[in-house]
Design an enzyme around this catalytic site. Structure first.
Site, PDB file in Angstrom:
ATOM      1  N   GLU A  13      -2.810  -8.962   2.839  1.00 36.64           N
ATOM      2  CA  GLU A  13      -3.212  -9.649   4.068  1.00 36.64           C
ATOM      3  C   GLU A  13      -4.725  -9.551   4.301  1.00 36.64           C
ATOM      4  OE1 GLU A  13      -2.638  -5.407   5.416  1.00 36.64           O
ATOM      5  OE2 GLU A  13      -1.815  -6.748   3.878  1.00 36.64           O
ATOM      6  N   HIS A  35      -3.915  -4.344  -0.070  1.00 33.29           N
ATOM      7  CA  HIS A  35      -3.515  -5.033   1.161  1.00 33.29           C
ATOM      8  C   HIS A  35      -3.638  -6.542   0.941  1.00 33.29           C
ATOM      9  CE1 HIS A  35      -3.123  -1.614   3.926  1.00 33.29           C
ATOM     10  NE2 HIS A  35      -4.067  -1.057   3.178  1.00 33.29           N
ATOM     11  N   CYS A  40       0.845  -1.197   0.000  1.00 30.93           N
ATOM     12  CA  CYS A  40       0.000   0.000   0.000  1.00 30.93           C
ATOM     13  C   CYS A  40       0.882   1.249   0.000  1.00 30.93           C
ATOM     14  CB  CYS A  40      -0.981  -0.042   1.172  1.00 30.93           C
ATOM     15  SG  CYS A  40      -2.350   1.139   0.996  1.00 30.93           S
TER      16      CYS A  40
END
Length: 205
Positions: free
Chosen positions: A187, A185, A79
């Site tokens: 994750e 992102h 990011c």
């Protein structure tokens, strides 16, 4: 050992938990020794570009990060962390980045809803290879989770592994030699994001 760099401007724990879930030895690193003794680095980031660069400079880790990247250690920016890899940002002023990659960080046009937030598609770019590298096993039009108001205008399109389409085509995954970036992102991006993190971990020799 994968070191997630702690400079006071990143979402560390979710990245750490995702990597440990994948079976990679991972630590949150805040010292030069930890960075120098790691096998790969991750630079996360949330918030404003200027504040993140200030935190990074104040951490005293910039020289160590640059030296490790120069020596060929894999590094992944997530990011805002990816945006910091570029030469310059025009977020609320004009600010210098780390300069690992050529390009500038600019704001979305006013005719688009800002921030760009939510799930968006991945479109293979010039540097995509479905059989190896960071894009391995990622098919056409898979989705990842974005939250950003600024995007990278890259000077080298051949570095783009995946685009995303948000009124314009913006770099979503980039790679140059040992330098990798993901605008979204991973994750928070379900199985696709975990596959991308797994690919990065498997690139470490």
């Amino acid at each position: 050992m994968i070191s997630i760099i702690d400079y006071g401007a990143g979402n560390l724990k979710s990245v750490y938990h995702a990597l440990t879930k994948l079976g990679f030895q991972t630590q949150i690193a805040s010292t030069v020794d930890q960075i120098n003794n790691s096998d790969a680095l991750i630079l996360p980031g949330v918030g404003a570009f200027k504040d993140a660069m200030n935190h990074l400079n104040e951490s005293g880790l910039v020289d160590s990060i640059k030296k490790n990247v120069q020596f060929g250690k894999p590094i992944l920016g997530i990011c805002l962390g990816m945006q910091l890899f570029y030469e310059k940002s025009y977020e609320n002023g004009e600010w210098d980045g780390l300069g690992f990659l050529e390009g500038e960080v600019i704001r979305f046009n006013d005719n688009l809803k800002v921030p760009h937030m939510g799930w968006n598609n991945l479109i293979p770019g010039p540097n995509y290879n479905p059989d190896k590298g960071i894009g391995k096993q990622i098919g056409n039009a898979e989705y990842t989770y974005f939250v950003h108001s600024y995007y990278v205008a890259s000077k080298n399109k051949e570095e783009i592994v995946f685009f995303s389409d948000y009124g314009i085509k913006l770099p979503a995954v980039v790679q140059k030699n040992n330098i990798y970036g993901m605008q979204f992102h991973p994750e928070k991006s379900s199985e696709t994001g975990m596959t991308l993190l797994k690919n990065f971990g498997e690139l470490i020799s």
